[in-house]
Design a protein around this motif. Structure first.
Motif, PDB file in Angstrom:
ATOM      1  N   CYS A 396      43.465   1.495  19.159  1.00 39.30           N
ATOM      2  CA  CYS A 396      42.164   1.941  18.656  1.00 39.30           C
ATOM      3  C   CYS A 396      42.059   1.778  17.147  1.00 39.30           C
ATOM      4  O   CYS A 396      41.127   2.304  16.522  1.00 39.30           O
ATOM      5  N   GLU A 397      43.007   1.068  16.550  1.00 42.67           N
ATOM      6  CA  GLU A 397      43.035   0.898  15.106  1.00 42.67           C
ATOM      7  C   GLU A 397      42.074  -0.198  14.664  1.00 42.67           C
ATOM      8  O   GLU A 397      41.670  -1.063  15.458  1.00 42.67           O
ATOM      9  N   SER A 398      41.730  -0.183  13.394  1.00 42.19           N
ATOM     10  CA  SER A 398      40.734  -1.118  12.875  1.00 42.19           C
ATOM     11  C   SER A 398      41.168  -2.573  13.018  1.00 42.19           C
ATOM     12  O   SER A 398      40.322  -3.463  13.156  1.00 42.19           O
ATOM     13  N   SER A 399      42.484  -2.819  13.017  1.00 42.92           N
ATOM     14  CA  SER A 399      42.963  -4.202  13.113  1.00 42.92           C
ATOM     15  C   SER A 399      42.755  -4.807  14.497  1.00 42.92           C
ATOM     16  O   SER A 399      42.906  -6.013  14.680  1.00 42.92           O
ATOM     17  N   ALA A 400      42.368  -3.993  15.499  1.00 38.32           N
ATOM     18  CA  ALA A 400      42.247  -4.478  16.870  1.00 38.32           C
ATOM     19  C   ALA A 400      40.855  -5.010  17.189  1.00 38.32           C
ATOM     20  O   ALA A 400      40.612  -5.492  18.293  1.00 38.32           O
ATOM     21  N   ALA A 401      39.914  -4.911  16.257  1.00 42.03           N
ATOM     22  CA  ALA A 401      38.556  -5.395  16.514  1.00 42.03           C
ATOM     23  C   ALA A 401      37.946  -5.939  15.231  1.00 42.03           C
ATOM     24  O   ALA A 401      38.350  -5.560  14.123  1.00 42.03           O
ATOM     25  N   ASP A 402      36.963  -6.829  15.403  1.00 37.11           N
ATOM     26  CA  ASP A 402      36.277  -7.448  14.272  1.00 37.11           C
ATOM     27  C   ASP A 402      34.879  -6.885  14.066  1.00 37.11           C
ATOM     28  O   ASP A 402      34.150  -7.295  13.170  1.00 37.11           O
ATOM     29  N   GLY A 403      34.465  -5.977  14.923  1.00 31.59           N
ATOM     30  CA  GLY A 403      33.138  -5.400  14.840  1.00 31.59           C
ATOM     31  C   GLY A 403      32.893  -4.505  16.033  1.00 31.59           C
ATOM     32  O   GLY A 403      33.821  -4.125  16.753  1.00 31.59           O
ATOM     33  N   TYR A 404      31.639  -4.175  16.286  1.00 33.15           N
ATOM     34  CA  TYR A 404      31.325  -3.298  17.412  1.00 33.15           C
ATOM     35  C   TYR A 404      29.898  -3.547  17.879  1.00 33.15           C
ATOM     36  O   TYR A 404      29.088  -4.168  17.185  1.00 33.15           O
ATOM     37  N   LEU A 405      29.618  -3.077  19.062  1.00 38.15           N
ATOM     38  CA  LEU A 405      28.323  -3.270  19.707  1.00 38.15           C
ATOM     39  C   LEU A 405      27.743  -1.912  20.071  1.00 38.15           C
ATOM     40  O   LEU A 405      28.350  -1.149  20.818  1.00 38.15           O
ATOM     41  N   CYS A 406      26.581  -1.586  19.507  1.00 34.97           N
ATOM     42  CA  CYS A 406      25.885  -0.341  19.840  1.00 34.97           C
ATOM     43  C   CYS A 406      24.773  -0.651  20.848  1.00 34.97           C
ATOM     44  O   CYS A 406      24.151  -1.709  20.788  1.00 34.97           O
ATOM     45  N   VAL A 407      24.523   0.281  21.741  1.00 33.40           N
ATOM     46  CA  VAL A 407      23.466   0.118  22.740  1.00 33.40           C
ATOM     47  C   VAL A 407      22.535   1.326  22.665  1.00 33.40           C
ATOM     48  O   VAL A 407      22.980   2.471  22.619  1.00 33.40           O
TER      49      VAL A 407
END
Length: 416
Positions: A396-407
């Protein structure tokens, strides 16, 4: 299968955005009828009421909303076993748009199974109050649903998510622009290849000649949209279908016309031609959010490394939730919109509550979880990310994703 994570907010109110016989609550139209009918007759009744569907529910908040609408009466839901004593399935007459409280040919959720009252043999249809199995031949009330439609102005015809007006009389290019503006619309600009094909076929039924559209030559050989002077992406058009770039051979002026076969050409702006106006219903999405037209959900894509909890908080600040895409069509639409570039986006699905039991932020089992190869079985990782059209488990750390998707669902709230 339609997805309806969001519960429409507020009371039922008459609305011009709903068909006759329906009232609006949030972004969904409901028709509640107190006459008693069998399950099959209720299904037919809803279908005959502006092609509506029987209501369905996936969580307790929706169930409470239905109880508010019906006052706790005995009402059929769209749940039915495929055969005697078989598992219950959501079984409306046809597929529906996402965001509407109706589901198609899918098993009821784990929550619904655990909530459903004890079932007697032969009780193969689902009803309110609560989730009550009942004999399908029993007479109960009807609750029908449809997606709220933003509607087209008078004189416009629906074409997908837009409204199209084809003039009956010809005009110059500038007069055509003014006429469209007087109709609270704009001269049609071919930005979406799919919509262009619909517009072409729709307009051809009214006038078979050339029509002005919203393209004009800004510099020699450089045609731009008149509303914002941006360049069209003609490479998206299907030239084999007659929808292609402006033909150099037909250039005789700086304004652009569209023939009945979809071919674009240029002409003198003072020529008299029919014209096409386009009106897009006022979007129900907040600023910065995107709707794909086939769902009432609105999507917000943010690039940047942040912990999942931070992404969740940022979505909440936007009146949205960290997203789960629960429908294959929506996933494909998102991929088309987002592009094929690798980009890991936080989703709302985790197994933080119990290892390898992945649930949404509402505590529900996801209906769509397209794991990538070798993903979904790690014993220590708790969060998930979406990369193009597959899901991966991760830290769940910041290095595991490049962004996010809100709905976000317009006119609706989400219970946390």
């Amino acid at each position: 299968m339609s997805d309806h994570r969001f519960v429409p907010a507020g009371s039922l109110v008459p609305s011009p955005f709903c068909p006759t016989g329906y009232q609006r609550r949030g972004s969904t139209c409901y028709a509640y009828n107190t006459s008693g009918r069998t399950f099959t007759n209720t299904k037919s009744y809803c279908s005959g009421l502006a092609s509506g569907d029987m209501a369905a529910t996936r969580d307790s908040t929706e169930l409470d909303a239905f109880s508010e609408i019906t006052g706790g009466a005995a009402v059929w839901l769209g749940g039915k076993a495929a055969s005697v004593d078989a598992p219950m399935q959501w079984h409306p007459l046809k597929s529906t748009l996402a965001g509407v409280n109706a589901l198609t040919n899918g098993p009821i959720s784990e929550w619904a199974n655990s909530t459903m009252l004890p079932r007697q043999s032969g009780y193969d249809c689902l009803s309110l109050p609560s989730l009550t199995p009942a004999s399908c031949s029993t007479n109960k009330r009807a609750l029908c649903v449809k997606a709220a439609d933003a509607g087209c102005p008078a004189g416009f015809l629906r074409s997908g998510s837009a409204c199209v007006y084809a003039s009956m009389a010809p005009a110059t290019f500038s007069a055509a622009r003014a006429s469209c503006a007087s109709l609270t619309s704009e001269l049609y600009e071919p930005r979406e290849p799919g919509l262009m094909l619909h517009v072409r076929s729709l307009v051809a039924t009214i006038n078979s000649g050339d029509h002005w559209i919203g393209l004009q030559e800004k510099y020699p050989g450089d045609f731009r949209f008149v509303s914002d002077h941006s360049s069209p992406l003609f490479s998206f058009f299907d030239e084999s279908s007659g929808v292609g770039p402006i033909s150099d051979g037909s250039s005789s002026g700086p304004c652009v016309k569209m023939a009945a076969n979809g071919q674009l050409g240029s002409s003198d702006c003072d020529d008299q031609k029919h014209f096409i106006c386009l009106y897009k219903p006022r979007p129900l999405c907040p600023a910065g959010f995107v709707s794909f037209g086939e769902t009432s959900d609105c999507f917000y894509h943010m690039v940047g490394s942040v912990e999942r909890s931070g992404a969740q908080a940022r979505c909440a600040a936007l009146g949205a939730a960290l997203g789960e895409i629960r429908e294959t069509d929506t996933l494909n639409s998102f991929r088309t919109w987002h592009g094929n570039t690798a980009s890991r986006l936080w989703t709302g699905v985790t197994d933080l509550g119990e290892n390898n039991k992945f649930t949404t932020s509402d505590g529900l089992v996801p209906t769509l979880l397209p794991w990538g190869t070798g993903q979904g079985g790690d014993t220590s990782l708790g969060c998930t990310s979406l990369d193009r059209n597959v899901v991966a488990d991760s830290t769940c750390e910041s290095s595991a994703a490049d962004g996010y998707l809100c709905v976000h669902s317009p006119g609706a709230y989400r219970v946390r």
